[in-house]
Design a protein around this motif. Structure first.
Motif, PDB file in Angstrom:
ATOM      1  N   GLN A  53      10.781 -11.096  -7.529  1.00  0.00           N
ATOM      2  CA  GLN A  53      10.157 -12.423  -7.503  1.00  0.00           C
ATOM      3  C   GLN A  53       8.749 -12.422  -8.109  1.00  0.00           C
ATOM      4  O   GLN A  53       8.074 -13.458  -8.099  1.00  0.00           O
ATOM      5  CB  GLN A  53      10.105 -12.935  -6.068  1.00  0.00           C
ATOM      6  N   HIS A  54       8.284 -11.252  -8.578  1.00  0.00           N
ATOM      7  CA  HIS A  54       6.957 -11.100  -9.186  1.00  0.00           C
ATOM      8  C   HIS A  54       5.854 -11.566  -8.241  1.00  0.00           C
ATOM      9  O   HIS A  54       4.927 -12.273  -8.634  1.00  0.00           O
ATOM     10  CB  HIS A  54       6.869 -11.854 -10.517  1.00  0.00           C
ATOM     11  N   LEU A  55       5.951 -11.156  -6.985  1.00  0.00           N
ATOM     12  CA  LEU A  55       4.949 -11.516  -5.984  1.00  0.00           C
ATOM     13  C   LEU A  55       3.808 -10.501  -5.986  1.00  0.00           C
ATOM     14  O   LEU A  55       4.021  -9.307  -6.195  1.00  0.00           O
ATOM     15  CB  LEU A  55       5.575 -11.553  -4.589  1.00  0.00           C
ATOM     16  N   GLY A  56       2.599 -10.984  -5.699  1.00  0.00           N
ATOM     17  CA  GLY A  56       1.457 -10.104  -5.499  1.00  0.00           C
ATOM     18  C   GLY A  56       1.224  -9.150  -6.649  1.00  0.00           C
ATOM     19  O   GLY A  56       1.105  -9.561  -7.803  1.00  0.00           O
ATOM     20  N   LEU A  57       1.189  -7.861  -6.346  1.00  0.00           N
ATOM     21  CA  LEU A  57       0.891  -6.852  -7.361  1.00  0.00           C
ATOM     22  C   LEU A  57       2.000  -6.738  -8.399  1.00  0.00           C
ATOM     23  O   LEU A  57       1.806  -6.133  -9.449  1.00  0.00           O
ATOM     24  CB  LEU A  57       0.590  -5.493  -6.724  1.00  0.00           C
ATOM     25  N   TRP A  58       3.136  -7.351  -8.160  1.00  0.00           N
ATOM     26  CA  TRP A  58       4.260  -7.298  -9.103  1.00  0.00           C
ATOM     27  C   TRP A  58       4.127  -8.358 -10.192  1.00  0.00           C
ATOM     28  O   TRP A  58       5.013  -8.507 -11.022  1.00  0.00           O
ATOM     29  CB  TRP A  58       5.583  -7.433  -8.368  1.00  0.00           C
ATOM     30  N   GLN A  59       3.009  -9.094 -10.209  1.00  0.00           N
ATOM     31  CA  GLN A  59       2.775 -10.063 -11.278  1.00  0.00           C
ATOM     32  C   GLN A  59       2.422  -9.368 -12.584  1.00  0.00           C
ATOM     33  O   GLN A  59       2.466  -9.964 -13.653  1.00  0.00           O
ATOM     34  CB  GLN A  59       1.652 -11.025 -10.881  1.00  0.00           C
ATOM     35  N   SER A  60       2.039  -8.107 -12.495  1.00  0.00           N
ATOM     36  CA  SER A  60       1.705  -7.318 -13.684  1.00  0.00           C
ATOM     37  C   SER A  60       2.227  -5.899 -13.469  1.00  0.00           C
ATOM     38  O   SER A  60       2.830  -5.598 -12.446  1.00  0.00           O
ATOM     39  CB  SER A  60       0.189  -7.320 -13.908  1.00  0.00           C
ATOM     40  N   ALA A  61       1.971  -5.048 -14.432  1.00  0.00           N
ATOM     41  CA  ALA A  61       2.402  -3.648 -14.317  1.00  0.00           C
ATOM     42  C   ALA A  61       1.583  -2.974 -13.214  1.00  0.00           C
ATOM     43  O   ALA A  61       0.371  -2.833 -13.329  1.00  0.00           O
ATOM     44  CB  ALA A  61       2.203  -2.923 -15.642  1.00  0.00           C
ATOM     45  N   ALA A  62       2.232  -2.595 -12.145  1.00  0.00           N
ATOM     46  CA  ALA A  62       1.550  -1.983 -11.001  1.00  0.00           C
ATOM     47  C   ALA A  62       1.732  -0.468 -11.035  1.00  0.00           C
ATOM     48  O   ALA A  62       2.832   0.023 -11.293  1.00  0.00           O
ATOM     49  CB  ALA A  62       2.113  -2.547  -9.706  1.00  0.00           C
ATOM     50  N   GLU A  63       0.645   0.235 -10.769  1.00  0.00           N
ATOM     51  CA  GLU A  63       0.691   1.699 -10.727  1.00  0.00           C
ATOM     52  C   GLU A  63       0.617   2.147  -9.271  1.00  0.00           C
ATOM     53  O   GLU A  63      -0.267   1.702  -8.533  1.00  0.00           O
ATOM     54  CB  GLU A  63      -0.490   2.277 -11.512  1.00  0.00           C
ATOM     55  N   MET A  64       1.537   2.999  -8.874  1.00  0.00           N
ATOM     56  CA  MET A  64       1.538   3.479  -7.495  1.00  0.00           C
ATOM     57  C   MET A  64       0.231   4.194  -7.186  1.00  0.00           C
ATOM     58  O   MET A  64      -0.314   4.905  -8.042  1.00  0.00           O
ATOM     59  CB  MET A  64       2.722   4.404  -7.246  1.00  0.00           C
TER      60      MET A  64
END
Length: 167
Positions: free
Chosen positions: A144-155
């Motif tokens: 759903q591209h919520l929160g940090l998933w709106q862009s490329a997220a690095e663990m």
């Protein structure tokens, strides 16, 4: 004779670990506290309602971005909006390799680790190849591209390996 002594030593150790003959190991009991500070998206400080010194708690089952990492401040702020100044229930789980208390923290019955992952503010903590307790919620937030998933997220673990710790 040697086998008998070995058996006796093992039984004594088992009794010590189990709390005595015929008793199960004591499970940690939840306790109430008021949140006094939120350090980042998976770490907070609480004042136990029974008294004593403030305690630092790391949310069990989640890994939030480092505070100096992209989305780190936002993750901290989202957790703070949910818990700051509020009474919470703390269910101790274990201590990590750094001696920090890992616990499930809930506000009015809502698990804050679960809430953070569901809204895209943290990862389900992976350990030894396991996806973690909130993997399905993470997958849904990612889709759903919520929160940090709106862009490329690095663990956070990869971020720390490349840049070191923030503090």
């Amino acid at each position: 004779m040697r086998g008998w002594k070995t058996w006796l030593v093992w039984m004594a150790l088992a009794c010590c670990c189990m709390g005595g003959p015929g008793q199960a190991a004591e499970r940690p009991q939840p306790w109430a506290a008021r949140v006094t500070h939120v350090s980042d998206g998976d770490t907070l400080w609480v004042q136990p309602s029974r008294g004593g010194r403030p305690r630092k708690i790391r949310l069990d089952g989640v890994d939030a971005p480092e505070i100096c990492q992209p989305y780190g401040v936002m993750a901290r702020d989202r957790l703070a909006q949910q818990v700051s100044g509020r009474m919470v229930q703390v269910l101790p789980r274990r201590h990590d390799d750094y001696g920090r208390l890992l616990a499930r923290v809930s506000v009015q019955g809502q698990d804050m680790g679960r809430w953070m992952v569901r809204h895209g503010h943290a990862w389900s903590h992976r350990y030894r190849g396991q996806p973690g307790p909130y993997a399905s919620l993470e997958a849904r937030a990612r889709a759903q591209h919520l929160g940090l998933w709106q862009s490329a997220a690095e663990m956070p673990r990869q971020f720390r390996q490349r840049h070191g710790r923030c503090h």
